[in-house]
Write a protein that holds these residues in place. Structure first.
Motif, mmCIF file in Angstrom:
data_model
loop_
_atom_site.group_PDB
_atom_site.id
_atom_site.type_symbol
_atom_site.label_atom_id
_atom_site.label_comp_id
_atom_site.label_asym_id
_atom_site.label_seq_id
_atom_site.Cartn_x
_atom_site.Cartn_y
_atom_site.Cartn_z
ATOM 1 N N GLY A 75 75.444 56.703 75.417
ATOM 2 C CA GLY A 75 74.073 56.440 75.000
ATOM 3 C C GLY A 75 73.978 56.153 73.512
ATOM 4 O O GLY A 75 73.270 55.240 73.083
ATOM 5 N N ARG A 78 68.202 66.224 77.283
ATOM 6 C CA ARG A 78 67.997 64.941 77.961
ATOM 7 C C ARG A 78 66.561 64.444 77.774
ATOM 8 O O ARG A 78 66.326 63.257 77.512
ATOM 9 N N TRP A 110 68.523 54.756 77.129
ATOM 10 C CA TRP A 110 67.523 55.681 77.672
ATOM 11 C C TRP A 110 67.961 56.204 79.033
ATOM 12 O O TRP A 110 67.770 57.376 79.351
ATOM 13 N N ARG A 111 68.593 55.341 79.827
ATOM 14 C CA ARG A 111 69.017 55.735 81.172
ATOM 15 C C ARG A 111 70.148 56.763 81.143
ATOM 16 O O ARG A 111 70.135 57.737 81.908
ATOM 17 N N VAL A 112 71.134 56.560 80.272
ATOM 18 C CA VAL A 112 72.299 57.456 80.274
ATOM 19 C C VAL A 112 72.055 58.709 79.458
ATOM 20 O O VAL A 112 72.920 59.585 79.393
ATOM 21 N N ALA A 113 70.900 58.807 78.839
ATOM 22 C CA ALA A 113 70.501 59.979 78.056
ATOM 23 C C ALA A 113 71.441 60.193 76.879
ATOM 24 O O ALA A 113 71.942 59.234 76.292
ATOM 25 N N TRP A 164 67.373 50.185 76.684
ATOM 26 C CA TRP A 164 67.001 50.706 78.003
ATOM 27 C C TRP A 164 68.167 51.445 78.646
ATOM 28 O O TRP A 164 67.990 52.520 79.236
ATOM 29 N N LEU A 165 69.374 50.889 78.536
ATOM 30 C CA LEU A 165 70.545 51.574 79.086
ATOM 31 C C LEU A 165 70.793 52.893 78.366
ATOM 32 O O LEU A 165 71.175 53.896 78.988
ATOM 33 N N ARG A 176 65.394 60.982 75.736
ATOM 34 C CA ARG A 176 64.604 59.918 76.355
ATOM 35 C C ARG A 176 63.275 59.718 75.635
ATOM 36 O O ARG A 176 62.802 58.586 75.486
#
Length: 441
Positions: A146, A38, A138-141, A135-136, A42
């Protein structure tokens, strides 16, 4: 040399470094095998976003800094999105004025097409959507979602709708924003004239007057090297044409320094032509450097650049105590530098003097007159070192307009009433040209 926003030039340099920081983060995310998946994901996505954003931003910021006047944000968006700002080389990381990375550049004289400005809205939406997908991701890894979001961001980036640059921008070359690497001083300008007469005058003729009759038999008519050339083309493009253009007669015989010195001489001659025609300078030009000798509070000064930070009045005098012109009377707001002939007696009341050979000729080019006609004239130099106003001993109109080189202006009424030095100084303070910036770190 154009007026430049120093902080924006440094910001563009910082963005070029930041681009490589982003590339480093991507590599770290790929190679840090001991890190949790993770964290690696990121780190890599953040680095990719940083690299892409910097690649778009630095050409736009740099072009805005190097272009006179205000550039619309839509133009900068199109420029940045279409420029090749990826992977700037080592030279670009150490040079405030790197090789330009786009075939286009902003040009205030280019009329903006309304349809192209509207098309930039779709470009803006596409870039926002691509940023949102990244960005999404990056958020969901590192989940499958992702990867899908990252792929969608890449597709949106790859197919971003860029309007036709010809509707908003002017053609450019790698040298469009290149700045001189030699000092703009009396000795350099004198060498520029010598080299011009040695290598260029045979084809191009006297600056501003056009090619001589010998050029009629040439395959290509030589360019008229007059004021209009410097008003419409960046000096960097002229440098690139002289130094690297295929078929140029002296492309391989002149060093880089000699090319810049010739161009500086032509810029000085063009400034004088413009001053005589418009009663004002329309392009920013620094006061040529020269050696000086001073007394009193300025006894430490050895060159004109040592007076940077002060408003300087350069008065051309014949020498002797009887040659003090009315415009050179002492003024506490100014530091006076007298230009005297070589070997002239130095008056006791002179604050600073220069007797360097070639100064009369050099400043005569800037005024558009012969050295013999220059006596009694005066120049005003602002705190940043830019030439701002000129007053001739034979002209009762007073000082030339001191803000005509700051941007588009009506130059039909350029003179300030005689004796209103305070008005000139006030205008210089209200409308600064900008800071002089060296090309290399």
């Amino acid at each position: 040399m154009p007026a430049m926003d120093v902080w924006m030039i440094w910001l563009a340099l910082g963005l070029r470094w930041l681009h490589w920081v982003g590339i480093g983060l991507v590599l770290a995310g790929l190679l840090a095998f001991r890190w949790p998946g993770r964290a690696r994901w990121r780190l890599g996505v953040a680095g990719l976003g940083l690299a892409a954003g910097s690649a778009v931003a630095w050409p736009a910021v740099y072009a805005a800094a190097m272009t006179p006047g205000n550039v619309p944000w839509q133009v900068l968006l199109v420029l940045g999105a279409g420029a090749e700002g990826w992977l700037p080389g080592v030279a670009a990381l150490l040079d405030l004025h790197p090789a330009w990375v786009s075939a286009w550049r902003p040009e205030p004289a280019v009329p903006l097409a309304g349809s192209a400005l509207r098309q930039t809205l779709w470009l803006w939406v596409t870039l926002v959507l691509a940023s949102g997908c990244a960005w999404l991701a990056w958020r969901v890894a590192s989940k499958p979602l992702g990867w899908m979001l990252l792929a969608l961001a890449a597709v949106l980036w790859g197919y971003r709708p860029i309007p036709s640059p010809a509707l908003l921008l002017a053609p450019a070359s790698a040298y469009s924003f290149r700045q001189p690497d030699v000092a703009f001083d009396v000795s350099g300008l004198s060498l520029g004239q010598v080299n011009y007469q040695r290598h260029c005058i045979t084809c191009h003729g006297v600056p501003g007057e056009g090619p001589i009759r010998k050029a009629e038999g040439m395959a290509r008519w030589p360019t008229v090297l007059g004021a209009a050339l410097f008003e419409t083309r960046p000096v960097g493009e002229l440098y690139g044409h002289v130094q690297y253009a295929a078929g140029h007669a002296y492309a391989q015989r002149l060093s880089e320094a000699e090319v810049w010195q010739i161009l500086d001489y032509l810029r000085a001659a063009a400034a004088g032509t413009t001053l005589q025609r418009e009663q004002a300078w329309l392009q920013p030009l620094p006061a040529p450097g020269m050696s000086i000798r001073c007394t009193g509070a300025w006894g430490h000064a050895r060159s004109l650049s040592d007076l940077r930070g002060q408003t300087v009045r350069i008065a051309v005098q014949d020498g002797g105590t009887s040659s003090v012109a009315a415009r050179a009377l002492p003024d506490p707001r100014l530091v006076d530098v007298w230009l005297l002939p070589p070997n002239a007696d130095i008056p006791a009341e002179a604050e600073c003097v220069s007797t360097e050979p070639g100064t009369w000729q050099t400043y005569g080019w800037l005024a558009g007159v012969t050295p013999e006609q220059l006596s009694g004239a005066a120049f005003l130099v602002d705190r940043q070192g830019w030439l701002r106003a000129f007053a001739s001993a034979r002209d009762a109109q007073g000082w030339s307009r001191p803000d005509s080189m700051c941007g588009p202006a009506d130059v039909t009424q350029t003179a300030v009433p005689t004796g209103r030095l305070s008005d000139v100084l006030d205008t210089m303070a209200r409308r600064p040209v900008g800071l002089l910036v060296e090309a290399r770190l």
